[in-house]
Design a protein around this motif. Structure first.
Motif, PDB file in Angstrom:
ATOM      1  N   ASP B  57       0.833  -1.200   0.000  1.00 13.11           N
ATOM      2  CA  ASP B  57       0.000   0.000   0.000  1.00 13.11           C
ATOM      3  C   ASP B  57       0.870   1.253   0.000  1.00 13.11           C
ATOM      4  O   ASP B  57       1.851   1.331   0.748  1.00 13.11           O
ATOM      5  CB  ASP B  57      -0.873   0.057   1.260  1.00 13.11           C
ATOM      6  CG  ASP B  57      -1.919  -1.039   1.293  1.00 13.11           C
ATOM      7  OD1 ASP B  57      -2.426  -1.405   0.223  1.00 13.11           O
ATOM      8  OD2 ASP B  57      -2.224  -1.523   2.404  1.00 13.11           O
ATOM      9  N   SER B  58       0.452   2.253  -0.777  1.00 15.64           N
ATOM     10  CA  SER B  58       1.201   3.512  -0.744  1.00 15.64           C
ATOM     11  C   SER B  58       0.999   4.198   0.607  1.00 15.64           C
ATOM     12  O   SER B  58      -0.114   4.224   1.127  1.00 15.64           O
ATOM     13  CB  SER B  58       0.750   4.425  -1.882  1.00 15.64           C
ATOM     14  OG  SER B  58      -0.636   4.709  -1.784  1.00 15.64           O
ATOM     15  N   VAL B  59       2.081   4.705   1.155  1.00 16.58           N
ATOM     16  CA  VAL B  59       2.011   5.446   2.422  1.00 16.58           C
ATOM     17  C   VAL B  59       3.007   6.605   2.364  1.00 16.58           C
ATOM     18  O   VAL B  59       3.936   6.606   1.565  1.00 16.58           O
ATOM     19  CB  VAL B  59       2.360   4.571   3.659  1.00 16.58           C
ATOM     20  CG1 VAL B  59       1.426   3.374   3.768  1.00 16.58           C
ATOM     21  CG2 VAL B  59       3.815   4.104   3.626  1.00 16.58           C
ATOM     22  N   THR B 111       2.817   6.396  -6.002  1.00 17.86           N
ATOM     23  CA  THR B 111       1.367   6.584  -5.901  1.00 17.86           C
ATOM     24  C   THR B 111       0.669   5.970  -7.108  1.00 17.86           C
ATOM     25  O   THR B 111      -0.341   5.281  -6.978  1.00 17.86           O
ATOM     26  CB  THR B 111       1.041   8.092  -5.813  1.00 17.86           C
ATOM     27  OG1 THR B 111       1.592   8.595  -4.601  1.00 17.86           O
ATOM     28  CG2 THR B 111      -0.460   8.343  -5.838  1.00 17.86           C
ATOM     29  N   ASP B 114       0.264   2.254  -6.948  1.00 19.67           N
ATOM     30  CA  ASP B 114      -0.844   1.848  -6.076  1.00 19.67           C
ATOM     31  C   ASP B 114      -2.195   2.142  -6.739  1.00 19.67           C
ATOM     32  O   ASP B 114      -3.116   1.327  -6.692  1.00 19.67           O
ATOM     33  CB  ASP B 114      -0.725   2.574  -4.727  1.00 19.67           C
ATOM     34  CG  ASP B 114      -1.530   1.883  -3.624  1.00 19.67           C
ATOM     35  OD1 ASP B 114      -1.866   0.688  -3.775  1.00 19.67           O
ATOM     36  OD2 ASP B 114      -1.814   2.532  -2.596  1.00 19.67           O
ATOM     37  N   LEU B 115      -2.310   3.305  -7.369  1.00 19.27           N
ATOM     38  CA  LEU B 115      -3.562   3.648  -8.062  1.00 19.27           C
ATOM     39  C   LEU B 115      -3.864   2.634  -9.156  1.00 19.27           C
ATOM     40  O   LEU B 115      -4.998   2.186  -9.317  1.00 19.27           O
ATOM     41  CB  LEU B 115      -3.464   5.049  -8.687  1.00 19.27           C
ATOM     42  CG  LEU B 115      -3.446   6.254  -7.753  1.00 19.27           C
ATOM     43  CD1 LEU B 115      -3.182   7.532  -8.567  1.00 19.27           C
ATOM     44  CD2 LEU B 115      -4.755   6.401  -6.983  1.00 19.27           C
ATOM     45  N   LYS B 118      -5.335  -0.443  -7.754  1.00 16.72           N
ATOM     46  CA  LYS B 118      -6.591  -0.408  -6.998  1.00 16.72           C
ATOM     47  C   LYS B 118      -7.773   0.250  -7.687  1.00 16.72           C
ATOM     48  O   LYS B 118      -8.898   0.069  -7.250  1.00 16.72           O
ATOM     49  CB  LYS B 118      -6.348   0.318  -5.666  1.00 16.72           C
ATOM     50  CG  LYS B 118      -5.487  -0.494  -4.708  1.00 16.72           C
ATOM     51  CD  LYS B 118      -5.166   0.263  -3.433  1.00 16.72           C
ATOM     52  CE  LYS B 118      -4.384  -0.641  -2.477  1.00 16.72           C
ATOM     53  NZ  LYS B 118      -3.707   0.114  -1.430  1.00 16.72           N
ATOM     54  N   TYR B 119      -7.516   1.051  -8.695  1.00 18.71           N
ATOM     55  CA  TYR B 119      -8.621   1.815  -9.279  1.00 18.71           C
ATOM     56  C   TYR B 119      -8.703   1.589 -10.786  1.00 18.71           C
ATOM     57  O   TYR B 119      -7.685   1.350 -11.430  1.00 18.71           O
ATOM     58  CB  TYR B 119      -8.427   3.314  -9.009  1.00 18.71           C
ATOM     59  CG  TYR B 119      -8.598   3.689  -7.552  1.00 18.71           C
ATOM     60  CD1 TYR B 119      -9.855   3.995  -7.033  1.00 18.71           C
ATOM     61  CD2 TYR B 119      -7.499   3.732  -6.703  1.00 18.71           C
ATOM     62  CE1 TYR B 119     -10.008   4.343  -5.700  1.00 18.71           C
ATOM     63  CE2 TYR B 119      -7.645   4.068  -5.359  1.00 18.71           C
ATOM     64  CZ  TYR B 119      -8.909   4.384  -4.862  1.00 18.71           C
ATOM     65  OH  TYR B 119      -9.063   4.720  -3.543  1.00 18.71           O
ATOM     66  N   GLU B 129      -7.896  12.932  -9.506  1.00 19.12           N
ATOM     67  CA  GLU B 129      -8.207  12.831  -8.077  1.00 19.12           C
ATOM     68  C   GLU B 129      -7.251  11.874  -7.391  1.00 19.12           C
ATOM     69  O   GLU B 129      -6.796  12.113  -6.272  1.00 19.12           O
ATOM     70  CB  GLU B 129      -9.660  12.400  -7.886  1.00 19.12           C
ATOM     71  CG  GLU B 129     -10.614  13.535  -8.239  1.00 19.12           C
ATOM     72  CD  GLU B 129     -12.084  13.159  -8.091  1.00 19.12           C
ATOM     73  OE1 GLU B 129     -12.382  12.070  -7.559  1.00 19.12           O
ATOM     74  OE2 GLU B 129     -12.930  13.976  -8.508  1.00 19.12           O
ATOM     75  N   LEU B 131      -4.203  11.313  -8.156  1.00 19.94           N
ATOM     76  CA  LEU B 131      -2.865  11.906  -8.036  1.00 19.94           C
ATOM     77  C   LEU B 131      -2.860  13.150  -7.154  1.00 19.94           C
ATOM     78  O   LEU B 131      -1.808  13.752  -6.922  1.00 19.94           O
ATOM     79  CB  LEU B 131      -2.335  12.295  -9.426  1.00 19.94           C
ATOM     80  CG  LEU B 131      -2.040  11.149 -10.393  1.00 19.94           C
ATOM     81  CD1 LEU B 131      -1.757  11.712 -11.789  1.00 19.94           C
ATOM     82  CD2 LEU B 131      -0.854  10.310  -9.908  1.00 19.94           C
TER      83      LEU B 131
END
Lengths: 291, 160, 803
Positions: B57-59, B111, B114-115, B118-119, B129, B131
């Motif tokens: 997961d991005s953190v 990022t 991860d996007l 997941k999307y 949105e 980014l």
């Protein structure tokens, strides 16, 4: 902007965490995702002597339905709430609100319990908790209690949770069948805390509202319910006059302050606009119970 | 100052180090492991330059204590492609001129990884949105959006 | 992106490296995390500084108690003004401009502090965590002095920020041409307003950082700094420390954006050098974001009263302006406090025919971070003011704002044109830019759609902004402000080494502009080698004898010119050397793609073979030729005046009539940057510039309270737009080759930021045109818009808003 030194303790059970909190008193802070706490530490706005890492207490991301509630573990991450099919089905207003919560990297790590305890008056989850009459369970050494959402938020960044307590779960009572919902927030930049926001649910029967709830964020020290507006609309047919009167009641019922990004007047205006929009959506989405 | 032993994997390599509890993951990666590809831009979680993947997961590494990453698996920009063998997302960034000074780029890439996982990213609005937690001051984002759009489309082709 | 090229014969003959969409040389390292920014440089034994900064806007410094800090873990020392000025002279930005008063800037505040964030004490420790711990233990007593916060109040000099200056007005100037009063009196129409643009900060994502290393054996100092101007720093530090330049080297490695914020000398850079020499350890300071938002140079803070007079047919006849620039606490080195406000009056007449002009400017010192250069410097403000006046006039004349511009923009047959402020526009497609932008935008169609949207109660607005700027300025213009530096020339040295490698060294310092690529394109084309054969050295004061850096839209024009001249000289020598090996006349030899061949034959050698023959195989080229020739050439280029860059921006916005959120729906830029080296990079520069202009128009504002406390010390409160706020945009390039520069290049790095605030402001005003709302202050935040609309409606007696 480096955080001050602290002692780091891992608690693996609620008992362990609460025992540690009892031991250290207000020198200690629990940490889970840290998405609100760490920035404040980096700015050295807070300097806890001890951080008690509570992430291992329970499995993360617990969301389950039981006895007319959806029960959410305090360590559930925002991202889990955002993507939960159960939440999307029972509380689509929560799913909608989650899209406004910061950014993916924050949602990946930030927890529900952490957001509630941080109690930013402009945050989405506290307003949702107030909207949905959430019951928030907290534990202390040798005991547990439940706090109603309306009693939970005592001021900006200030809650009823004692220094020796941690939040363990949030129970959301199911809404009446067919309840419609709406969520509108206005922020200067996508993902920022809103200048104001409004969440609403409406239940209707035979073309009239039987139950109306409106919660507002960003308009005062805590998230608030617009009770006067709710009362005006309950029993109404949501005609333009009723909704306009409710918007006036929303504006009259709050006491926002000026800050860097918005004047009190503008916030008051905005709260009315967003409440009207949320109410319109909620009315439109509500199933007519009598039909 | 008391130190705590941690063991974690970064880009597939296991590191065992002793850290002060307050050490931010961003500083741990940059100073202790000398993985300076992860950049620090604000240290309060807004700019996104320090974004890494933690257990997938991005953190924000600036909002994460290294001590909390004991046992975790971390991926940084150094774990994507290499010079001469860029990965497809990096290639897309290069092709679309999605970077100028390059400082936000590692966070932007992590990022985007991860996007993309997941999307759907089926519209530019969704990409923008997604980014929006990563600030770039050079590109005006236009070319970053193009680069991610192409990477999203290519991802779809892979699956098909 | 469609280009409307005016291709000359020369273009046709070119191999086409210049003008091609060449992928960037910088990218592989930056995409893989293998770049080297200053803070990435980890040096054994380095120690770190945390500064104690003033929390008062204006106060006398009393007792400083650092006893606790000195005892704190890991601390090497705690230093105040006296420790630094024992070895360093104060920073003083001089100028021979009349009515300019230099202000001395001590690296650490001495006697008094003049803004919140000013460094007062430097704490040095083994790492930044420990340094911050110790800095928290330092206490400084302050004796408050009267506030000097509001620029208009500060004009009255009731309290002085710099007693030695005798006034808070530290620079003043007036431009006058023609008969303004007469023309105003006789004009059919006059529009006027008081405009304000609020303070910005450039906010590069990489915070400033510097690392000083002192080599005791050589008594030599090396400073790695996140700076746009390593050459300027080297020269300034040599004077400040009285060190010979040959033992002082300033390196700007990869730099994470600058936008002007890294184009000045900062106190922190002096402090790290002084302490590295004193402590014998490398000393690093890396700004955090809070420091950056408070103590990096800020900009765009002006109040402008202006009026424009027109004939009934729309011709501009006179312009009169009074500018107050809030320049902050110190006159920044080397640009001085006059830089931005003077540019506002210089460029106010814009790209228009207008001969009666008066512009008066005063730069007022206040208790805020010093004003420094920021992308566009003054011109975003002058364009905002002028373009608002044009739209106000169009409304008054009931004329389409596009038509009013077309009637007044300087026409192609009028160049060179001397503007109302005396700037000479050499030649640029002002009218072409307007036409092209409107065409691409679909202006007529969109006006129709706008009317339909209005009928539905939607607030849709279209805004146009045309502007012109001087770029690539040479020694004649750069000398005009009277600063003791030369920014008007650039030198390049190109060498072919013994392996056949080509290295070109420049004084510029690329920090996102992709100059490693574009300069390699120019060198490759002029020399006749492949782009990948050319290594570009930049950002290192040791690379060339004199340099400044990268700023002011100068690097492609000046370094490109120097590259062209030196590459041509080197090519000539390489061909002459090759003539011995190929046994052919120089005139018959050509060099392309790194291969030197005899025209019309298959006789050729590679550059590598030529280099071996020249440097190693001593019998192949005669001794005399080897001694008289060099596979190296240096050249200096001076454009002398510089050139004009013009553009038109067209924006469409929609204002939410209830929340007052502004959404930018559509954005078109038509710009004339002359001959393009790399269209991909030019597009990127325009996009980024526009995004910063949109930030300036709608989001960004440094806010101080009445007592001078800064309220925007985080990225939560200083609102830099994200991908969700910036629209897609179309860029049209007009390549009117500049007649004034070698290669025909024009500078274009700043233009996006110059046009966007005005275009957005005009679009918002257009959206509100049904109301008598004065859009005269930027940024147009939702709260400002709320108040603007509420006030306008209250004037009309129909308020929808609770108060």
């Amino acid at each position: 902007m480096k955080p001050p030194a602290f002692e780091y303790v891992v608690a693996e059970t609620v008992e362990e965490a609460t025992a540690r909190l009892a031991e250290y008193g207000d020198d200690a802070r629990p940490i889970a995702g840290g998405q609100s706490l760490v920035p404040m530490m980096n700015f050295r706005l807070v300097s806890p002597a001890v951080l008690i890492d509570i992430r291992k207490i329970a499995p993360p991301d617990t969301i389950e339905e039981a006895d007319g509630h959806v029960r959410i573990g305090a360590l559930t991450r925002h991202r889990a709430l955002e993507t939960s099919p159960l939440i999307a089905d029972r509380f689509p207003v929560v799913t909608a609100a989650m899209k406004h919560v910061a950014h993916l990297a924050i949602r990946n790590r930030g927890t529900i319990g952490g957001s509630l305890c941080h109690a930013d008056p402009a945050a989405e989850l506290p307003a949702i908790a107030v909207l949905l009459d959430a019951r928030i369970s907290v534990a202390r050494q040798g005991g547990e209690r439940t706090i109603e959402a309306r009693d939970f938020f005592e001021g900006a960044l200030w809650t009823a949770v004692g220094d020796d307590e941690i939040v363990t779960r949030i129970d959301l009572p199911l809404l009446p069948p067919g309840a419609g919902w709406g969520f509108h927030e206005f922020a200067r930049r996508h993902g920022d805390f809103g200048l104001a926001g409004a969440a609403a649910t409406v239940t209707k029967s035979a073309g009239r509202a039987t139950e109306v709830r409106i919660a507002l964020l960003g308009v005062g020290e805590t998230p608030v319910r617009a009770h006067a507006a709710e009362a005006l609309l309950t029993g109404s047919d949501f005609g333009p006059d009723a909704v306009a009167a409710a918007a006036v009641a929303v504006r009259d019922g709050i006491d926002p302050t000026d800050d860097l990004h918005a004047s009190a007047d503008y916030r008051r205006h905005l709260a009315g606009v967003l409440a009207e929009r949320a109410l319109a959506d909620a009315w439109g989405r509500a199933g007519n119970g009598a039909s | 100052m008391e130190r705590i032993d941690i063991s974690l994997s970064v880009n597939g390599t296991t590191y065992e180090r002793s850290v002060e509890p307050r050490r931010l993951l961003s500083d741990f990666l940059r100073d202790d492991l000398r993985l300076t590809g992860t950049h620090v831009g604000c240290e309060h979680g807004v700019c996104g330059a320090c974004t890494v993947l933690l257990d997938g997961d991005s953190v924000r590494s600036c909002l994460t204590f290294a001590v909390q990453c004991d046992g975790a698996s971390i991926r940084t920009v150094e774990g994507l492609g290499e010079i001469g063998a860029l990965d497809p997302l990096q290639e897309s960034f290069r092709k679309h001129h999605a970077l100028q000074c390059g400082f936000c780029t590692p966070g932007m890439l992590m990022t985007a990884v991860d996007l993309l996982a997941k999307y759907p990213l089926s519209t530019d609005d969704e990409i923008r949105e997604g980014l929006s937690g990563n600030l770039c001051r050079c590109t005006g984002y236009v070319n970053i959006v193009s680069a991610v759009r192409e990477a999203a489309a290519a991802r779809g082709n892979d699956k098909a | 992106m469609s280009g409307i090229a005016t291709a000359g014969a020369a273009d046709v003959a070119r191999p086409g490296i210049v003008g091609a969409r060449v992928q960037r040389r910088e990218d592989p390292r930056l995409l893989t995390g293998r770049g080297t920014y200053v803070d990435d440089r980890k040096v054994d034994g380095a120690v770190h500084i945390a500064f104690c900064r003033s929390d008062r806007a204006h106060a006398r410094i009393g007792r400083i108690d650092a006893a606790g800090a000195r005892q704190a873990p890991g601390v090497l020392g705690v230093f105040t003004a006296g420790d630094i000025d024992a070895v360093a002279r104060p920073i003083r930005a001089t100028s021979n401009m009349p009515d300019y008063r230099a202000t001395e800037l001590e690296p650490l505040a001495r006697g008094k502090v003049r803004y919140v964030g000013e460094p007062v004490v430097a704490v040095v420790a083994e790492n930044r965590y420990l340094a911050e711990d110790a800095a928290g233990l330092v206490s400084v007593d302050y004796d408050p002095l009267p506030e000097v916060t509001d620029p208009e109040a500060a004009l009255e000099d009731r309290a002085l920020l710099h007693e030695s200056a005798g006034t808070n007005v530290i620079a003043a100037r007036e431009f006058a041409r023609g008969d303004v009063d007469g023309a105003m009196a006789g004009a059919a129409i006059v529009v006027e307003d008081r405009f304000r643009i609020r303070r910005k900060t450039p906010s590069a994502i990489e915070n400033r950082s510097c690392l000083a290393e002192f080599e005791a054996g050589r008594q030599a100092l090396t400073l790695h700094a996140s700076t746009q101007v390593p050459g300027l720093l080297r020269d300034a530090l040599a004077e400040i420390f009285d060190l010979p330049g040959r033992r002082l080297r300033v390196v700007a490695p990869d730099v994470g954006g600058g936008f002007g914020a890294k184009a000045s000398l900062y106190p922190e850079e002096v402090v790290v050098c002084a302490l590295a020499m004193r402590l014998g350890r490398p000393v690093k300071w890396t700004s955090d974001r809070m420091e950056d938002l408070t103590a990096t140079s800020q900009a765009f803070d002006e109040i402008v009263r202006a009026r424009l007079a027109l004939e009934p047919d729309g011709r501009f006849v006179a312009l009169d302006a009074d500018v107050i620039g809030d320049v902050g606490a110190y006159s920044i080195y080397p640009w001085t406090a006059s830089l931005e406000p003077v540019q506002v009056v210089s460029f106010l007449p814009g790209p228009y025919r207008l001969q009666n002009y008066r512009g008066r400017v005063r730069a007022v010192a206040t208790s805020k971070a010093p004003m420094g250069p920021y992308r566009g410097v003054g011109r975003p403000i002058s364009t905002f003011v002028m373009e608002r006046l044009v739209d106000m006039a169009a409304k008054k004349l009931a004329m389409d704002p596009a038509e009013l511009r077309a009637r007044n923009l300087v026409r192609d047959d009028e160049f060179p044109y001397k503007s109302g402020s005396g700037i000479v526009w050499d030649r640029s497609g002002f009218q072409d830019c307007l036409r092209s932008a409107l065409d691409r935008f679909g202006y007529a169609q969109r006006r129709t759609e706008q009317a339909a949207a209005r009928n539905e109660g939607r607030l849709v607005g279209i805004g146009i902004a045309s502007y012109a700027e001087l770029t690539g300025i040479g020694s004649r213009i750069s000398a005009a402000p009277g600063m003791p530096i030369n920014t008007g020339t650039e030198r390049a040295t190109i060498e072919i080494d013994s392996t056949g490698g080509v290295t070109a060294a420049f004084g510029i310092a690329s920090h996102g502009q992709g100059l490693e690529t574009t300069l390699a394109q120019i060198v490759a084309e002029e020399l006749g080698v492949r782009v990948e054969d050319v290594e570009i050295i930049h950002g290192d004061s040791a690379a060339v004898a004199h340099s400044t850096g990268t700023y002011a839209s100068r690097s492609t024009v000046l370094a490109g010119g120097a590259a062209t001249l030196s590459a041509r000289a080197l090519r000539k020598q390489a061909i002459e050397a090759a003539s011995y090996l190929l046994e052919a006349a120089e005139a018959d030899i050509e060099m392309r793609g790194g291969v030197i061949s005899v025209a019309g034959t298959d006789s050729s050698i590679t550059l590598r073979e030529l280099a071996r023959a020249f440097y190693t195989e001593m019998r192949r080229i005669p001794k005399e030729a080897r001694e008289s020739l060099e596979l190296s050439a240096s050249a200096t280029y001076d454009p002398f005046f510089g050139t004009t860059t013009g553009a038109t921006h067209v924006a469409e916005v929609e204002v939410d009539p209830q929340t007052f959120g502004v959404t930018v729906r559509n954005y078109v830029v038509a710009e004339d940057c002359g001959r393009i080296v790399n269209p991909m990079i030019v597009d990127g520069q325009v996009h980024g510039g526009v995004a910063q202009g949109i930030g300036a128009a709608l989001y960004e504002e440094v806010v101080h309270d009445e007592s001078g406390q800064i309220l925007t010390g985080s990225f939560v409160d200083y609102v830099v737009p994200s991908a969700a706020e910036i629209p897609d945009m179309a860029v049209i390039h007009l390549e009117t080759e500049s007649p004034s520069t070698l290669g025909g290049y024009r500078g274009m790095g700043e233009g996006g930021t110059i046009g966007a605030p005005a275009a957005i402001a005009n679009a918002v005003a257009d959206a509100l045109s049904g109301l008598d709302a004065r859009v005269n202050e930027l940024p147009i935040t939702p709260d400002r818009l709320f108040r603007l609309i509420r006030d306008a409606e209250q004037r009309k007696g129909e308020s929808r808003y609770e108060a």
